[in-house]
Motif scaffolding. Structure first.
Motif, PDB file in Angstrom:
ATOM      1  N   MET A 112      42.570  44.933  50.111  1.00 25.30           N
ATOM      2  CA  MET A 112      41.838  43.708  49.862  1.00 25.30           C
ATOM      3  C   MET A 112      42.724  42.615  49.259  1.00 25.30           C
ATOM      4  SD  MET A 112      38.520  43.036  47.576  1.00 25.30           S
ATOM      5  CE  MET A 112      37.982  41.353  47.417  1.00 25.30           C
ATOM      6  N   ALA A 113      43.617  43.016  48.325  1.00 27.78           N
ATOM      7  CA  ALA A 113      44.513  42.036  47.707  1.00 27.78           C
ATOM      8  C   ALA A 113      45.741  41.842  48.580  1.00 27.78           C
ATOM      9  CB  ALA A 113      44.929  42.522  46.335  1.00 27.78           C
ATOM     10  N   GLN A 114      45.586  42.184  49.863  1.00 27.88           N
ATOM     11  CA  GLN A 114      46.729  42.226  50.745  1.00 27.88           C
ATOM     12  C   GLN A 114      47.281  40.852  51.099  1.00 27.88           C
ATOM     13  OE1 GLN A 114      45.510  44.137  54.285  1.00 27.88           O
ATOM     14  NE2 GLN A 114      47.331  45.395  54.371  1.00 27.88           N
ATOM     15  N   PHE A 115      48.583  40.715  51.020  1.00 31.42           N
ATOM     16  CA  PHE A 115      49.225  39.518  51.544  1.00 31.42           C
ATOM     17  C   PHE A 115      49.803  39.870  52.904  1.00 31.42           C
ATOM     18  CE2 PHE A 115      48.912  38.269  47.194  1.00 31.42           C
ATOM     19  CZ  PHE A 115      48.770  36.896  47.248  1.00 31.42           C
ATOM     20  N   LEU A 130      38.950  49.335  43.730  1.00 31.85           N
ATOM     21  CA  LEU A 130      39.685  48.408  44.589  1.00 31.85           C
ATOM     22  C   LEU A 130      40.153  49.180  45.814  1.00 31.85           C
ATOM     23  CD1 LEU A 130      41.232  45.612  44.906  1.00 31.85           C
ATOM     24  CD2 LEU A 130      43.145  46.756  43.815  1.00 31.85           C
ATOM     25  N   ASP A 131      39.822  48.670  46.976  1.00 35.17           N
ATOM     26  CA  ASP A 131      40.209  49.325  48.234  1.00 35.17           C
ATOM     27  C   ASP A 131      39.807  50.800  48.256  1.00 35.17           C
ATOM     28  OD1 ASP A 131      41.269  46.965  49.155  1.00 35.17           O
ATOM     29  OD2 ASP A 131      43.280  47.415  48.419  1.00 35.17           O
ATOM     30  N   GLY A 132      38.597  51.086  47.750  1.00 42.26           N
ATOM     31  CA  GLY A 132      38.049  52.441  47.826  1.00 42.26           C
ATOM     32  C   GLY A 132      38.562  53.383  46.754  1.00 42.26           C
ATOM     33  N   VAL A 133      39.482  52.940  45.912  1.00 43.88           N
ATOM     34  CA  VAL A 133      40.026  53.811  44.864  1.00 43.88           C
ATOM     35  C   VAL A 133      39.502  53.338  43.507  1.00 43.88           C
ATOM     36  CG1 VAL A 133      42.137  54.644  43.738  1.00 43.88           C
ATOM     37  CG2 VAL A 133      42.111  54.198  46.209  1.00 43.88           C
ATOM     38  N   THR A 134      38.962  54.297  42.698  1.00 45.71           N
ATOM     39  CA  THR A 134      38.423  53.923  41.386  1.00 45.71           C
ATOM     40  C   THR A 134      39.355  54.412  40.281  1.00 45.71           C
ATOM     41  OG1 THR A 134      36.190  54.036  42.260  1.00 45.71           O
ATOM     42  CG2 THR A 134      36.403  54.116  39.867  1.00 45.71           C
ATOM     43  N   ARG A 135      39.692  53.497  39.374  1.00 48.29           N
ATOM     44  CA  ARG A 135      40.540  53.856  38.229  1.00 48.29           C
ATOM     45  C   ARG A 135      39.778  53.572  36.947  1.00 48.29           C
ATOM     46  NH1 ARG A 135      46.155  52.280  38.733  1.00 48.29           N
ATOM     47  NH2 ARG A 135      46.179  52.636  36.496  1.00 48.29           N
ATOM     48  N   GLU A 165      43.331  40.810  33.763  1.00 45.27           N
ATOM     49  CA  GLU A 165      44.541  41.164  32.986  1.00 45.27           C
ATOM     50  C   GLU A 165      44.638  42.675  32.781  1.00 45.27           C
ATOM     51  OE1 GLU A 165      44.856  37.010  30.412  1.00 45.27           O
ATOM     52  OE2 GLU A 165      43.739  38.702  29.609  1.00 45.27           O
ATOM     53  N   ALA A 166      43.489  43.319  32.531  1.00 42.86           N
ATOM     54  CA  ALA A 166      43.503  44.776  32.325  1.00 42.86           C
ATOM     55  C   ALA A 166      43.932  45.477  33.616  1.00 42.86           C
ATOM     56  CB  ALA A 166      42.115  45.250  31.886  1.00 42.86           C
ATOM     57  N   GLY A 167      43.432  44.985  34.757  1.00 41.66           N
ATOM     58  CA  GLY A 167      43.802  45.575  36.052  1.00 41.66           C
ATOM     59  C   GLY A 167      45.295  45.414  36.318  1.00 41.66           C
ATOM     60  N   LEU A 168      45.816  44.214  36.064  1.00 40.42           N
ATOM     61  CA  LEU A 168      47.248  43.957  36.299  1.00 40.42           C
ATOM     62  C   LEU A 168      48.109  44.794  35.354  1.00 40.42           C
ATOM     63  CD1 LEU A 168      47.189  40.065  36.783  1.00 40.42           C
ATOM     64  CD2 LEU A 168      47.554  41.800  38.555  1.00 40.42           C
ATOM     65  N   ALA A 169      47.639  44.925  34.086  1.00 34.23           N
ATOM     66  CA  ALA A 169      48.402  45.719  33.107  1.00 34.23           C
ATOM     67  C   ALA A 169      48.467  47.187  33.530  1.00 34.23           C
ATOM     68  CB  ALA A 169      47.765  45.588  31.726  1.00 34.23           C
ATOM     69  N   ALA A 170      47.440  47.627  34.288  1.00 33.91           N
ATOM     70  CA  ALA A 170      47.417  49.014  34.756  1.00 33.91           C
ATOM     71  C   ALA A 170      48.064  49.132  36.141  1.00 33.91           C
ATOM     72  CB  ALA A 170      45.976  49.514  34.792  1.00 33.91           C
ATOM     73  N   TYR A 212      35.851  45.488  43.351  1.00 31.74           N
ATOM     74  CA  TYR A 212      36.401  44.374  44.143  1.00 31.74           C
ATOM     75  C   TYR A 212      36.048  44.549  45.623  1.00 31.74           C
ATOM     76  CZ  TYR A 212      39.241  42.700  40.230  1.00 31.74           C
ATOM     77  OH  TYR A 212      39.658  42.168  39.041  1.00 31.74           O
ATOM     78  N   ASP A 213      35.375  45.660  45.947  1.00 28.87           N
ATOM     79  CA  ASP A 213      35.124  45.969  47.363  1.00 28.87           C
ATOM     80  C   ASP A 213      33.758  45.492  47.842  1.00 28.87           C
ATOM     81  OD1 ASP A 213      37.528  47.170  47.173  1.00 28.87           O
ATOM     82  OD2 ASP A 213      36.806  49.237  47.338  1.00 28.87           O
ATOM     83  N   GLU A 214      32.934  44.953  46.950  1.00 25.51           N
ATOM     84  CA  GLU A 214      31.543  44.607  47.315  1.00 25.51           C
ATOM     85  C   GLU A 214      31.495  43.267  48.010  1.00 25.51           C
ATOM     86  OE1 GLU A 214      28.293  45.985  45.989  1.00 25.51           O
ATOM     87  OE2 GLU A 214      29.363  47.877  45.761  1.00 25.51           O
TER      88      GLU A 214
END
Ligand SMILES: Cc1cc2nc3c(=O)[nH]c(=O)nc-3n(C[C@H](O)[C@H](O)[C@H](O)COP(=O)(O)OP(=O)(O)OC[C@H]3O[C@@H](n4cnc5c(N)ncnc54)[C@H](O)[C@@H]3O)c2cc1C
Length: 352
Positions: free
Chosen positions: A1-4, A269-274, A286-291, A350-352
């Protein structure tokens, strides 16, 4: 989803001395199918720093892929693009995004648009697409610029007028170059809109109004449109930048003062849950980017909607929101760059 995804620049031409129109050929054209009024988010390394910026598509649906980039004095990406982009160069962009449009139909409609400076880019896409797809509809554009020399797409607008005689009208309002009719000089503000409604434009016949330009202009125009009887859902905005920084929600300020411990977040995100920890004062983005999650983002100021996600459980509050409509917020969508977690635990996707 965050694909460039990669694209090749096939043409670059100036539309004024300070703006270029860039034609792009994506490697995967299907991924770049767009709706009129949408934008692309580019990623580019400039002087060793990764920069992400959004640019609206200016062509109509079915007319290829083009963006218009106006130079902002001292601006990192826009200066780089105006000085360096050449045919054959490769760029990276996320697939089209944004909601600055209304669905097209069969009924004859009168659309009104207000564009200021580079705010013409998504509006041009709306005009081109609508005039081609709705043969009974009309479009009126009020286009505000500092001076005649800074009017982007001047020739294209003249061509459209000739091609769609009687269905497309453009009213140029110039701030500095004095014009014979006072109505066409000065700033486009609430007073100007009221004056236009007093003669040239009949607000009663307007079905939808689009506004894209500087924030003070947008606020004044939308107020004037409401005063003329248009309802909230007849007015659509696109903001390129905000003059007001977001403010930390009061409940976050209070929690920080009490020594908040942070919150647990389940992020899909993209079917994977963290499962991550959102530290006190941190946003969900910010929390997502930090991880090290590849969460999507661009402006980080609540203006574009690249970082949109949906809250499925728990509670967050946004410091600013210049991009999401009320109905999206009601469905739980938030801008993750502005979202502070209020509950102890939150589940977002982020997938909804
Ligand atoms: C959804 C969306 C669509 C957009 N579409 C377009 C488009 O079609 N064409 C286009 O030219 N731009 C568009 N923009 C604006 C664009 O993304 C950049 O913000 C702009 O080009 C400035 O980036 P920069 O890196 O050159 O400047 P920066 O390095 O980010 O900023 C330099 C300085 O300029 C100020 N600044 C930032 N943006 C602007 C602005 N737009 N106007 C005036 N001052 C500014 C900053 O506050 C800063 O002081 C869009 C923005 C959004 C959110």
């Amino acid at each position: 989803m965050a694909q460039f995804l990669p694209l090749t620049v096939t043409d670059v031409r100036p539309t004024t001395r300070e703006a270029v129109v860039v034609t792009l050929q994506p490697d995967d054209p299907e991924a770049f199918a767009f709706t009129q009024g949408q934008y692309l988010t580019f990623r580019q390394e400039i002087d060793g720093t990764e920069i992400r910026r959004s640019y609206s598509i200016c062509c109509g649906v079915g007319e290829g892929l083009q963006v218009g980039i106006k130079r902002v004095e001292g601006g990192a990406f826009s200066s780089w693009a105006n000085d360096n982009l050449k045919p054959g160069m490769r760029l990276e962009a996320m697939p089209p995004s944004g909601r600055f449009f209304v669905p097209l139909g069969d009924a004859p409609r009168h659309y009104l648009a207000f564009a200021g400076g580079s705010g013409i880019t998504p509006v041009l896409s709306l005009i081109r697409t609508t005039l081609a797809a709705e043969p009974q509809s009309r479009f009126t554009l009020v286009y505000a610029n500092r001076a005649a020399a800074t009017v982007m797409f001047r020739e294209e607008l003249e061509d459209l007028k000739n091609r769609h005689m009687g269905r497309f009208r453009v009213i140029h309002v110039l701030e500095h170059d004095g014009q014979e009719v006072p109505l066409f000089s000065g700033r486009v503000d609430g007073e100007k809109v009221a004056a236009l409604f007093g003669g040239l434009i009949e607000p009663e016949g307007v079905d939808v109004a689009f506004i894209c330009g500087p924030e003070p202009m947008m606020l004044a125009i939308s107020e004037a449109l409401r005063a003329a009887g248009l309802s909230e859902d007849q007015i659509r905005f696109e903001l390129f930048k905000s003059d007001q920084p977001g403010r930390l929600p009061q409940r976050v300020v209070a929690a920080l003062a009490e020594g908040a411990k942070g919150a647990e977040a389940k992020v899909t995100l993209d079917g994977v849950t963290r499962t991550l920890t959102v530290e006190p004062g941190q946003t969900v983005l910010e929390a997502g980017l930090a991880a090290s999650m590849e969460v999507p983002f661009s402006c980080r100021a609540g203006v574009c909607s690249t970082c949109r996600c949906r809250v499925l459980e728990g509670e967050v509050e946004m410091a600013a929101n210049y991009a999401l409509e009320d109905d999206e917020v009601a469905k739980g969508y938030v801008l993750s760059c502005q979202s502070h977690v209020i509950s102890e635990r939150v589940v977002v996707s982020y997938d909804e």
